[in-house]
Scaffold this motif. Structure first.
Motif, PDB file in Angstrom:
ATOM      1  N   PRO A 120      48.622  29.297  36.194  1.00 47.23           N
ATOM      2  CA  PRO A 120      47.334  29.497  35.518  1.00 47.23           C
ATOM      3  C   PRO A 120      46.125  29.176  36.389  1.00 47.23           C
ATOM      4  CG  PRO A 120      48.510  27.627  34.570  1.00 47.23           C
ATOM      5  CD  PRO A 120      49.448  28.294  35.514  1.00 47.23           C
ATOM      6  N   ASN A 121      46.286  28.303  37.380  1.00 49.21           N
ATOM      7  CA  ASN A 121      45.147  27.862  38.182  1.00 49.21           C
ATOM      8  C   ASN A 121      45.105  28.466  39.588  1.00 49.21           C
ATOM      9  OD1 ASN A 121      46.263  25.073  36.609  1.00 49.21           O
ATOM     10  ND2 ASN A 121      44.261  25.893  36.054  1.00 49.21           N
ATOM     11  N   ILE A 122      46.001  29.415  39.862  1.00 40.75           N
ATOM     12  CA  ILE A 122      46.034  30.108  41.149  1.00 40.75           C
ATOM     13  C   ILE A 122      46.191  31.590  40.854  1.00 40.75           C
ATOM     14  CG2 ILE A 122      47.226  30.362  43.364  1.00 40.75           C
ATOM     15  CD1 ILE A 122      48.308  27.471  42.918  1.00 40.75           C
ATOM     16  N   ASP A 123      45.256  32.409  41.336  1.00 40.79           N
ATOM     17  CA  ASP A 123      45.373  33.839  41.050  1.00 40.79           C
ATOM     18  C   ASP A 123      46.299  34.527  42.057  1.00 40.79           C
ATOM     19  OD1 ASP A 123      43.842  34.470  43.348  1.00 40.79           O
ATOM     20  OD2 ASP A 123      42.014  34.844  42.205  1.00 40.79           O
ATOM     21  N   LEU A 124      46.540  35.809  41.859  1.00 39.18           N
ATOM     22  CA  LEU A 124      47.510  36.533  42.678  1.00 39.18           C
ATOM     23  C   LEU A 124      47.015  36.759  44.105  1.00 39.18           C
ATOM     24  CD1 LEU A 124      48.830  39.084  40.028  1.00 39.18           C
ATOM     25  CD2 LEU A 124      49.826  36.893  40.724  1.00 39.18           C
ATOM     26  N   GLU A 125      45.725  36.540  44.361  1.00 36.20           N
ATOM     27  CA  GLU A 125      45.171  36.640  45.718  1.00 36.20           C
ATOM     28  C   GLU A 125      45.197  35.294  46.438  1.00 36.20           C
ATOM     29  OE1 GLU A 125      43.246  38.260  43.041  1.00 36.20           O
ATOM     30  OE2 GLU A 125      44.641  39.862  43.577  1.00 36.20           O
ATOM     31  N   GLY A 126      45.643  34.251  45.760  1.00 35.99           N
ATOM     32  CA  GLY A 126      45.747  32.937  46.387  1.00 35.99           C
ATOM     33  C   GLY A 126      44.544  32.030  46.184  1.00 35.99           C
ATOM     34  N   ASN A 127      43.557  32.478  45.417  1.00 38.86           N
ATOM     35  CA  ASN A 127      42.406  31.612  45.125  1.00 38.86           C
ATOM     36  C   ASN A 127      42.852  30.470  44.218  1.00 38.86           C
ATOM     37  OD1 ASN A 127      40.388  33.244  46.506  1.00 38.86           O
ATOM     38  ND2 ASN A 127      40.802  34.741  44.905  1.00 38.86           N
ATOM     39  N   VAL A 128      42.306  29.296  44.457  1.00 46.33           N
ATOM     40  CA  VAL A 128      42.729  28.084  43.752  1.00 46.33           C
ATOM     41  C   VAL A 128      41.592  27.563  42.894  1.00 46.33           C
ATOM     42  CG1 VAL A 128      43.595  25.730  44.037  1.00 46.33           C
ATOM     43  CG2 VAL A 128      44.264  27.503  45.668  1.00 46.33           C
ATOM     44  N   CYS A 129      41.896  27.295  41.630  1.00 44.85           N
ATOM     45  CA  CYS A 129      40.911  26.713  40.710  1.00 44.85           C
ATOM     46  C   CYS A 129      41.156  25.209  40.652  1.00 44.85           C
ATOM     47  CB  CYS A 129      41.046  27.342  39.330  1.00 44.85           C
ATOM     48  SG  CYS A 129      39.799  26.754  38.178  1.00 44.85           S
TER      49      CYS A 129
END
Length: 200
Positions: A120-129
């Motif tokens: 939930p906190n990491i998108d499929l492009e690798g961005n980290v929330c």
């Protein structure tokens, strides 16, 4: 009396002639070196995979390791691998790239997850929330804090602040299905229309 102007002139001449061999470190490099080295100023061993528990200031779980793919001359770009030993992601291996800016610690490093993950906190492009990589960053924080934050994302994913809204909704509404989706993704399967590479 030391003649400072003569020293400065000599340094400029050496630099212009290409005879100066000392690389000037940015404030960010100096701070990063402090973050990475031991309290008694021993040098950091820059093997390809250094256990973080052996790096002094980086006092992290044995489930984390650090590597410097560009070698010892590029401390500002490194990778951290996390192998959670509990929670939904138990048994997985997740690698993050860190790009530390020259103005570190006044700005946080740029962190990307290199492993495609259903989270939930990491998108499929690798961005980290992770809040400390954005609005909650303070210069007193360090690399150690960030790695602990990343590790925490795997042991306790947060559906309230998502980047992957679908994964967050499943975690919130059906934790058993979320666990099944995580296992399928880590084994190298599809979740919905997305194929995940094996990371276990």
């Amino acid at each position: 009396m030391i003649r400072l102007f003569k020293v400065k002139e000599k340094q400029r001449a050496e630099h212009a002639n290409g005879t100066a061999h000392i690389k000037k470190q940015s404030a960010g490099e100096l701070r990063l070196h402090k973050d990475l080295t031991t309290r008694d100023s021993l040098s950091l061993s820059l093997s390809l995979c250094v256990n973080l528990v052996d790096i002094g200031e980086l006092n992290l779980p044995k489930t984390c390791s650090i590597s410097f793919p560009n070698g010892k001359d590029d401390l500002m770009n490194f990778e951290v691998t996390i192998r959670p030993d509990e929670g939904y992601y138990l048994g997985g291996t997740f690698t993050f790239s860190f790009q530390v800016p020259p103005v570190y610690p006044h700005e946080p490093p740029k962190v990307k997850c290199k492993t495609k993950v259903y989270h939930p906190n990491i998108d499929l492009e690798g961005n980290v929330c992770l809040n400390i990589l954005r609005e909650d960053w303070k210069p007193v924080l360090n690399i150690n804090t960030i790695i602990y934050g990343l590790y925490h994302l795997f042991t306790q994913p947060n559906y309230e602040d998502p980047l992957n809204h679908d994964a967050a909704a499943v975690l919130r509404d059906n934790p058993k299905m979320f666990e099944s989706n995580v296992r399928r993704a880590m084994a190298g399967g599809y979740v919905g229309q997305t194929l995940f590479p094996r990371c276990m």
